[in-house]
Structures are given as C-alpha cells and as structure tokens.
Design a protein around this motif. Structure first.
Motif, PDB file in Angstrom:
ATOM      1  N   GLY A 190       0.825  -1.208   0.000  1.00 44.47           N
ATOM      2  CA  GLY A 190       0.000   0.000   0.000  1.00 44.47           C
ATOM      3  C   GLY A 190       0.851   1.247   0.000  1.00 44.47           C
ATOM      4  O   GLY A 190       2.084   1.194  -0.079  1.00 44.47           O
ATOM      5  N   THR A 191       0.163   2.385   0.084  1.00 45.85           N
ATOM      6  CA  THR A 191       0.850   3.682   0.078  1.00 45.85           C
ATOM      7  C   THR A 191       0.325   4.538   1.213  1.00 45.85           C
ATOM      8  O   THR A 191      -0.895   4.676   1.395  1.00 45.85           O
ATOM      9  N   LYS A 192       1.232   5.087   1.987  1.00 45.38           N
ATOM     10  CA  LYS A 192       0.896   6.040   3.035  1.00 45.38           C
ATOM     11  C   LYS A 192       1.237   7.445   2.558  1.00 45.38           C
ATOM     12  O   LYS A 192       2.195   7.646   1.795  1.00 45.38           O
ATOM     13  N   ALA A 193       0.477   8.425   3.006  1.00 41.32           N
ATOM     14  CA  ALA A 193       0.639   9.797   2.504  1.00 41.32           C
ATOM     15  C   ALA A 193       0.853  10.791   3.637  1.00 41.32           C
ATOM     16  O   ALA A 193       0.458  10.545   4.778  1.00 41.32           O
ATOM     17  N   TRP A 194       1.495  11.897   3.295  1.00 38.10           N
ATOM     18  CA  TRP A 194       1.719  13.001   4.230  1.00 38.10           C
ATOM     19  C   TRP A 194       2.531  12.546   5.446  1.00 38.10           C
ATOM     20  O   TRP A 194       2.229  12.906   6.579  1.00 38.10           O
ATOM     21  N   MET A 209       7.555  24.871   6.388  1.00 37.02           N
ATOM     22  CA  MET A 209       8.187  23.668   6.915  1.00 37.02           C
ATOM     23  C   MET A 209       9.045  22.977   5.858  1.00 37.02           C
ATOM     24  O   MET A 209       9.046  21.751   5.713  1.00 37.02           O
ATOM     25  N   LYS A 210       9.799  23.765   5.109  1.00 38.01           N
ATOM     26  CA  LYS A 210      10.589  23.198   4.016  1.00 38.01           C
ATOM     27  C   LYS A 210      11.730  22.328   4.508  1.00 38.01           C
ATOM     28  O   LYS A 210      12.229  21.465   3.780  1.00 38.01           O
ATOM     29  N   GLY A 211      12.165  22.545   5.740  1.00 41.72           N
ATOM     30  CA  GLY A 211      13.233  21.722   6.287  1.00 41.72           C
ATOM     31  C   GLY A 211      12.771  20.378   6.810  1.00 41.72           C
ATOM     32  O   GLY A 211      13.596  19.520   7.117  1.00 41.72           O
ATOM     33  N   SER A 212      11.453  20.180   6.913  1.00 43.38           N
ATOM     34  CA  SER A 212      10.893  18.935   7.420  1.00 43.38           C
ATOM     35  C   SER A 212      10.325  18.132   6.254  1.00 43.38           C
ATOM     36  O   SER A 212       9.313  18.521   5.667  1.00 43.38           O
ATOM     37  N   PRO A 213      10.963  17.007   5.868  1.00 41.42           N
ATOM     38  CA  PRO A 213      10.475  16.258   4.706  1.00 41.42           C
ATOM     39  C   PRO A 213       9.140  15.591   4.977  1.00 41.42           C
ATOM     40  O   PRO A 213       8.939  14.947   6.001  1.00 41.42           O
ATOM     41  N   THR A 214       8.203  15.781   4.043  1.00 44.67           N
ATOM     42  CA  THR A 214       6.897  15.143   4.080  1.00 44.67           C
ATOM     43  C   THR A 214       6.731  14.394   2.763  1.00 44.67           C
ATOM     44  O   THR A 214       6.836  15.001   1.698  1.00 44.67           O
ATOM     45  N   ALA A 215       6.486  13.092   2.811  1.00 40.70           N
ATOM     46  CA  ALA A 215       6.481  12.307   1.578  1.00 40.70           C
ATOM     47  C   ALA A 215       5.529  11.130   1.681  1.00 40.70           C
ATOM     48  O   ALA A 215       5.184  10.676   2.776  1.00 40.70           O
TER      49      ALA A 215
END
Length: 409
Positions: A179-183, A230-236
């Motif tokens: 599956g895929t998790k988001a955010w 929050m550009k320094g905190s990776p969200t993927a």
C-alpha cells in the motif's frame, strides 16, 4: 509596497533572518513541578541557543533537515522524555514534556514538530507492545539516535482514517504489507515506521499496527512534497511493496490498530498544541521587539494604542492556549480521560498560532512580508498546524461527539 523612512533591516542579527526579541534573555515563565524539570528546561534552552536558533532561518530557506540536531537531542535524552526510564526514556510527565516541545518549536518548528512526531511513532510500542518487544526496540528508539515516523494517512484516507487500504496479509510467521501512506513526516529519512494496515474487515475493524524498519526491502519513499512552509521537514508518500515483517513486530492484538491509532493521536494532538504555542510566542516576541525599535511620528510604534491593544490580544490568546494544553496534560498525567481536552487544545492553540502570526506580520508592515524577518515564515508554518494530526474541522467533530454524542446518521 511603500514604507516610511527608517531602515528596519539595520536591526537584523546574523543567523536568524531578522531581529529577535531575545527569548534567552526573557524566557517564558515556566511552572515546573521539580528541580529535575527545571534543570531539564535549562538544558533545552542551552541547546536551543547554541545549536538550533542560530541557523534556523537559513536552513529552513535551504530545505535542510537538521539530522545532526536530532542526533544531539537523542544523545541528550530529549527524544524519549515522556517514556519509562526502564527503556531509556526520561520518565517526565507530559506537563514537562510539552513545555520542552514549546521551547523547541519557538526556536524552529521543524525541530519541535519532529520531536512530537517521533514521540507519536514510539507511542504504539510503548503503550501496547509486549514486554519483550519494548525491551528489544524501545531503548534504540528513545535514545539510540533513531528517528521515527507515523504512518496512518493514505491518499484516499485522510480525515476518514478508518477507510485505509494498505493491507497486511499473513504468510507463515510473517506479514506482507502492500500500500501507500501519505503526508508522512520524516518519510524517506526515518529509521522506523509505525504503520497501520488492514488485516481484515472494513472501517475501523481489522486494522493492525506494525513496527517496520526504515531499511526494510520493498519500503521506499516518493520525492518530498513541495510545501508552502516547513521546508526543512520532509513530508512524503511512503510505498510498501511486499514489505515482509515478522509477527514479532506486530504491535498489540490483530484488529486493535485503530484503537492504538486514536490513543496515539490524543497524545500527539497535545504535542501539536504545544508546538503551536511555541510558534505563536516566537511571533509575538518578534512583533514586540520590532514595535519597541521602530519609530514613526517621532516615537516608537509601541506607543500607539491600536498596536498596544493588538499585542495585548496576541499575548492573551497565547496564555490561554498554554493554559489549555497544560490542563489537558495534567489530566493525562493523572490517568484521567483527556481526549476531549486534547482536541480542544489542538483546535485553540493552532487557530491562535494562525491568528498571532498573521497579526505579527501586520505589526511589521512591509518588512513583515519580506524574508528579512522571520514572521513571514512563521505565518506559512502556522497554516500547517491547523491541518496535521486531524484538521481543526475534525477536532470540532471530536469535541461535539464528546458533548452530545455521535451523529444520528
């Protein structure tokens, strides 16, 4: 934009993108229960002064994640504060832990939020794991330099988290996850992921929690999201393609995952509330410093009643938010129900952060809209806090259900 005479840029200090009010010199007055807690906060303020605040603006602008800071926090015992000392935690009450989060978030939200997310990722194992599981994994998670992520949301399951579709199927003594998790905060850089997956049933039933290593074969992350703040905190997004996990890494009973998720979110919402108050306090500090320094019509703009009242309203809202999150934390520490109060704290504190950062930009006028001062960054970051750990619309749903029961539909 036009601006009256006087160059506010001359007030800038190197390393923070603008003039700071000096939180180290005028820290928030804390009411801490023990000398140990007071010593702990002194340590946190020292780390903030030396390691976090000086580079916050430049690193956020460059999108740099401060992994070295998290390594330092782990070595200093600051990544496991609310957990049992038996497993390497600090065994501090939530009342203390949240005030530490506030201090970290005031210096750089990427750090404060990152600590909160890491604590959220540890919660399932600490609260629902077996004794052998906790002994095997928690010491490294809490103080071994590892960084965690929490995987509940999916592309089609955000506010309606019970509709998640990531599956976990038994294969002998293992589970195979797809599956895929988001955010996912720390997606792609975390050392471990607490993953909620469907093992049977529909809706809230049949969801189970797993502890997945960050280097598990088949686990990968998409490119980080391009965010307004929050550009320094990776969200993927995090993809699970045939990820094999032994049953020994299943947390709690089969089908208990949604209960585990809700329990974690109650505590996580208090973390977000504390971070929001820290961000709002940083914005107020900046606005007060500017108002005292900036002169118009022959006197500091802090002399004008309209601005004084604005600052007073900002400070009052911050104090109210702080009191609410601490009140909820004390309920948690006493072993009493706190879900409703956690939702209220998350709602009030994050709405307050949005309002206070907006007002801080207004106090600075044209300069507030530039990157020479940090308030424009604070404003962009505050918006995110109204969305994570359940949107503020969902917090209102939670609160209303506690007050008048579930919807008749």
């Amino acid at each position: 934009m036009t601006e009256a005479t006087g160059d506010a840029r001359s007030a800038s200090v190197e390393g923070d993108g603008g003039r700071r009010a000096g939180r180290a010199e005028q820290p928030v007055d804390r009411h801490l229960p023990t000398q140990e807690a007071r010593d702990l906060l002194a340590l946190v303020r020292d780390v903030v002064r030396r390691e976090i605040r000086p580079n916050a603006a430049q690193e956020e602008d460059a999108g740099h994640f401060p992994r070295d800071v998290f390594t330092l926090l782990s070595a200093s015992g600051l990544l496991g504060l609310p957990y049992d000392s038996e497993y390497g935690g600090g065994e501090q009450p939530y009342e203390v832990y949240l005030q530490v989060l506030e201090e970290l978030a005031a210096a750089r939200l990427t750090v404060g939020l990152g600590v909160s997310v890491h604590s959220l990722a540890c919660h399932a194992l600490a609260a629902f794991g077996g004794k052998e599981q906790r002994a095997e994994h928690l010491p490294d998670m809490l103080g071994g330099g590892l960084l965690g992520a929490y995987c509940l949301s999916e592309p089609g399951a955000g506010s309606d988290a019970a509709s998640l579709r990531t599956s976990a199927v038994r294969d002998g003594g293992d589970w195979v996850l797809n599956g895929t998790k988001a955010w996912i905060t720390h997606g792609g850089i975390a050392d471990f992921y607490t993953v909620l997956a469907r093992t049977s049933g529909e809706g809230a039933h049949g969801i189970t929690a797993f502890l997945v290593p960050g280097d598990a074969p088949g686990l990968s992350a998409a490119a980080p999201e391009r965010k307004m703040g929050m550009k320094g905190s990776p969200t993927a997004q995090v993809h699970l393609d045939g990820v094999r996990v032994p049953d020994a890494r299943r947390i709690g009973d089969e089908g208990q995952g949604f209960t585990i998720a809700l329990s974690a979110l109650d505590s996580g919402r208090l973390g977000i509330a504390a971070c929001a108050v820290g961000l709002a306090q940083a914005a107020l500090d900046e606005a007060m410093a500017y108002a005292l320094d900036r002169r118009q019509f022959g006197r500091p703009i802090a002399d004008f009643q309209g601005l004084r009242f604005l600052l007073a309203d900002m400070a009052t809202a911050i104090e109210a938010g702080r009191a609410l999150y601490l009140s909820a934390a004390r309920l948690r520490d006493a072993g009493k129900p706190f879900s409703r109060q956690a939702a209220m704290a998350k709602l009030l504190c994050t709405d307050t952060a949005m309002r206070v950062t907006t007002d801080a930009v207004q106090v600075l006028g044209g300069y507030g809209y530039t990157a020479d001062f940090p308030v424009e960054r604070y404003l962009r970051e505050a918006k995110m806090l109204q969305i994570v750990e359940g949107t503020n619309q969902i917090q209102r749903v939670v609160i209303a259900r506690h007050l008048v029961g579930p919807e008749s539909g």
